[in-house]
Design a protein around this motif. Structure first.
Motif, PDB file in Angstrom:
ATOM      1  N   ASN A 151      13.275   8.440   2.735  1.00  0.00           N
ATOM      2  CA  ASN A 151      14.480   7.909   3.387  1.00  0.00           C
ATOM      3  C   ASN A 151      15.598   7.587   2.398  1.00  0.00           C
ATOM      4  OD1 ASN A 151      13.620   7.751   6.202  1.00  0.00           O
ATOM      5  ND2 ASN A 151      12.110   6.314   5.394  1.00  0.00           N
ATOM      6  N   CYS A 152      15.239   6.962   1.283  1.00  0.00           N
ATOM      7  CA  CYS A 152      16.298   6.460   0.402  1.00  0.00           C
ATOM      8  C   CYS A 152      16.185   6.958  -1.035  1.00  0.00           C
ATOM      9  CB  CYS A 152      16.325   4.932   0.417  1.00  0.00           C
ATOM     10  SG  CYS A 152      14.889   4.184  -0.385  1.00  0.00           S
ATOM     11  N   GLY A 153      15.084   7.585  -1.378  1.00  0.00           N
ATOM     12  CA  GLY A 153      14.947   8.139  -2.729  1.00  0.00           C
ATOM     13  C   GLY A 153      14.455   7.156  -3.782  1.00  0.00           C
ATOM     14  N   HIS A 154      14.282   5.859  -3.387  1.00  0.00           N
ATOM     15  CA  HIS A 154      13.747   4.907  -4.360  1.00  0.00           C
ATOM     16  C   HIS A 154      12.254   5.181  -4.590  1.00  0.00           C
ATOM     17  CE1 HIS A 154      17.472   2.696  -3.566  1.00  0.00           C
ATOM     18  NE2 HIS A 154      17.230   2.039  -4.695  1.00  0.00           N
ATOM     19  N   PHE A 177      -0.928   2.566   2.385  1.00  0.00           N
ATOM     20  CA  PHE A 177       0.479   2.765   2.722  1.00  0.00           C
ATOM     21  C   PHE A 177       1.236   3.286   1.511  1.00  0.00           C
ATOM     22  CE2 PHE A 177      -1.058  -0.427   5.587  1.00  0.00           C
ATOM     23  CZ  PHE A 177      -0.437  -0.138   6.793  1.00  0.00           C
ATOM     24  N   GLU A 178       2.218   4.096   1.790  1.00  0.00           N
ATOM     25  CA  GLU A 178       3.194   4.418   0.751  1.00  0.00           C
ATOM     26  C   GLU A 178       4.327   3.418   0.947  1.00  0.00           C
ATOM     27  OE1 GLU A 178       5.275   8.173   0.970  1.00  0.00           O
ATOM     28  OE2 GLU A 178       5.197   8.329  -1.204  1.00  0.00           O
ATOM     29  N   VAL A 179       4.527   2.549  -0.039  1.00  0.00           N
ATOM     30  CA  VAL A 179       5.473   1.451   0.108  1.00  0.00           C
ATOM     31  C   VAL A 179       6.748   1.771  -0.671  1.00  0.00           C
ATOM     32  CG1 VAL A 179       5.867  -1.017  -0.346  1.00  0.00           C
ATOM     33  CG2 VAL A 179       3.608  -0.220   0.373  1.00  0.00           C
ATOM     34  N   CYS A 180       7.895   1.630   0.010  1.00  0.00           N
ATOM     35  CA  CYS A 180       9.182   1.870  -0.646  1.00  0.00           C
ATOM     36  C   CYS A 180       9.591   0.609  -1.413  1.00  0.00           C
ATOM     37  CB  CYS A 180      10.235   2.220   0.409  1.00  0.00           C
ATOM     38  SG  CYS A 180      11.908   2.295  -0.281  1.00  0.00           S
ATOM     39  N   ASN A 291       6.501  -3.988 -12.025  1.00  0.00           N
ATOM     40  CA  ASN A 291       7.825  -4.576 -11.771  1.00  0.00           C
ATOM     41  C   ASN A 291       8.438  -4.142 -10.436  1.00  0.00           C
ATOM     42  OD1 ASN A 291       8.422  -2.032 -12.533  1.00  0.00           O
ATOM     43  ND2 ASN A 291       9.635  -2.565 -14.343  1.00  0.00           N
ATOM     44  N   MET A 292       7.820  -3.194  -9.752  1.00  0.00           N
ATOM     45  CA  MET A 292       8.346  -2.854  -8.422  1.00  0.00           C
ATOM     46  C   MET A 292       7.435  -3.349  -7.293  1.00  0.00           C
ATOM     47  SD  MET A 292       7.666   1.085  -7.542  1.00  0.00           S
ATOM     48  CE  MET A 292       7.357   2.171  -8.892  1.00  0.00           C
TER      49      MET A 292
END
Ligand code: ZN
Length: 303
Positions: A151-154, A177-180, A291-292
């Motif tokens: 969706n956003c590329g992050h 889950f794949e978490v953004c 860190n993410m």
């Protein structure tokens, strides 16, 4: 006890090394072993287990001379961006020496510092970090295959969420889950895996913190005891989950693991409220992606 030194640092390090009775775990970016050869020899004679973890680079290749009876763990970091820059030493699981000081000749000429601390929680945290570093190469391999949000590329990471679904049958599920990292509304559910008896081994989150590792029992639920207990449990849980991480049927590596827990459990047990407020408490993060990854999520995605 906390001591700090700014001069003659090698003298104090040697003094504490010579006190060791069982184990010495050294993690330093650079170490000139000839400076500590005599101390190491005495420790090996006393059957003290010495482990030295260091950067796998050309500097250490020149200044490390291996002695029999010592375990050497070279840490090869994936790129120059990820230096292993630690400088700490745990003695008998009772003291930690930490500061700016590398165990090298140059460091003696520099302005440096070390702190020596015997606070149980602090020492336990350093021990935890030591264990984490022993896995650093496989953590990097796992971290390499994180993706990007469609969706956003992050950047995204894979989060395994553990929950017990049938207490009597000891049946657990792990949802992945794949978490953004930008917006959890972009998360995607990937798949679910069922396990028998997983949470039996794991943290009993819904319960009161009434379990203490024997080593730490002193009868009181002090803040320090609770923190220590959590640290010990999370470590043990991670060891188990790490096994699942690399041995699950579909060979998917998690980048973080969380429990789905209910934060109104007491009210539910007492019949006041339905089970409703779920939170996702992260118990482990891959160091390279830490860190993410948040410590806790209120929403992960649809179930
Ligand atoms: Zn996104």
């Amino acid at each position: 006890m906390t001591e700090c030194y700014f001069n003659n640092i090698d003298y104090y390090i040697k003094k504490y090394l010579s006190k060791a009775q069982t184990s010495v775990c050294i993690v330093v970016a650079w170490i000139n072993t000839s400076l500590f050869e005599a101390e190491f020899s005495q420790l090996v004679q006393k059957n003290v287990q010495i482990t030295i973890m260091y950067n796998d680079d050309f500097i250490n290749a020149k200044i490390i001379k291996k002695q029999a009876g010592i375990i050497y763990i070279p840490i090869r970091m994936p790129s120059s961006k990820n230096k292993m820059h630690d400088k700490f030493c745990i003695i008998d699981g009772r003291f930690v020496i930490s500061g700016s000081y590398n165990w090298s000749k140059n460091a003696n000429a520099n302005f440096e510092n070390v702190i020596i601390n015997d606070d149980r929680l602090t020492v336990a945290k350093f021990q935890n970090e030591f264990y984490e570093l022993t896995n650093v190469n496989s953590l990097y391999e796992d971290a390499k295959d994180n993706g990007k949000c469609i969706n956003c590329g992050h950047k995204t990471f894979r989060l395994g969420v553990i929950q017990n679904i049938d207490e009597e049958k000891c049946l657990d599920r792990v949802d992945v889950f794949e978490v953004c990292s930008f917006d959890t509304g972009h998360n995607r559910f990937l798949k679910v895996e069922y396990y028998q008896g997983l949470t039996n081994f794991l943290n009993k989150d819904e319960k009161q913190p009434d379990y203490f590792d024997e080593e730490y029992i002193d009868g009181t639920a002090t803040e320090e005891n609770v923190a220590l207990n959590n640290l010990v449990e999370n470590r043990r849980n991670y060891e188990l989950l790490s096994f699942f991480n690399h041995n699950n049927e579909w060979n998917v590596h998690f980048h973080a693991l969380a429990y789905r827990i209910c934060d109104n459990y007491s009210a539910y047990i007492e019949g006041y409220e339905p089970l409703m407020h779920f939170i996702y408490k992260v118990i482990w993060k891959n160091k390279f992606l830490a860190n993410m990854i948040e410590d806790e999520y209120e929403e992960i995605g649809c179930w």
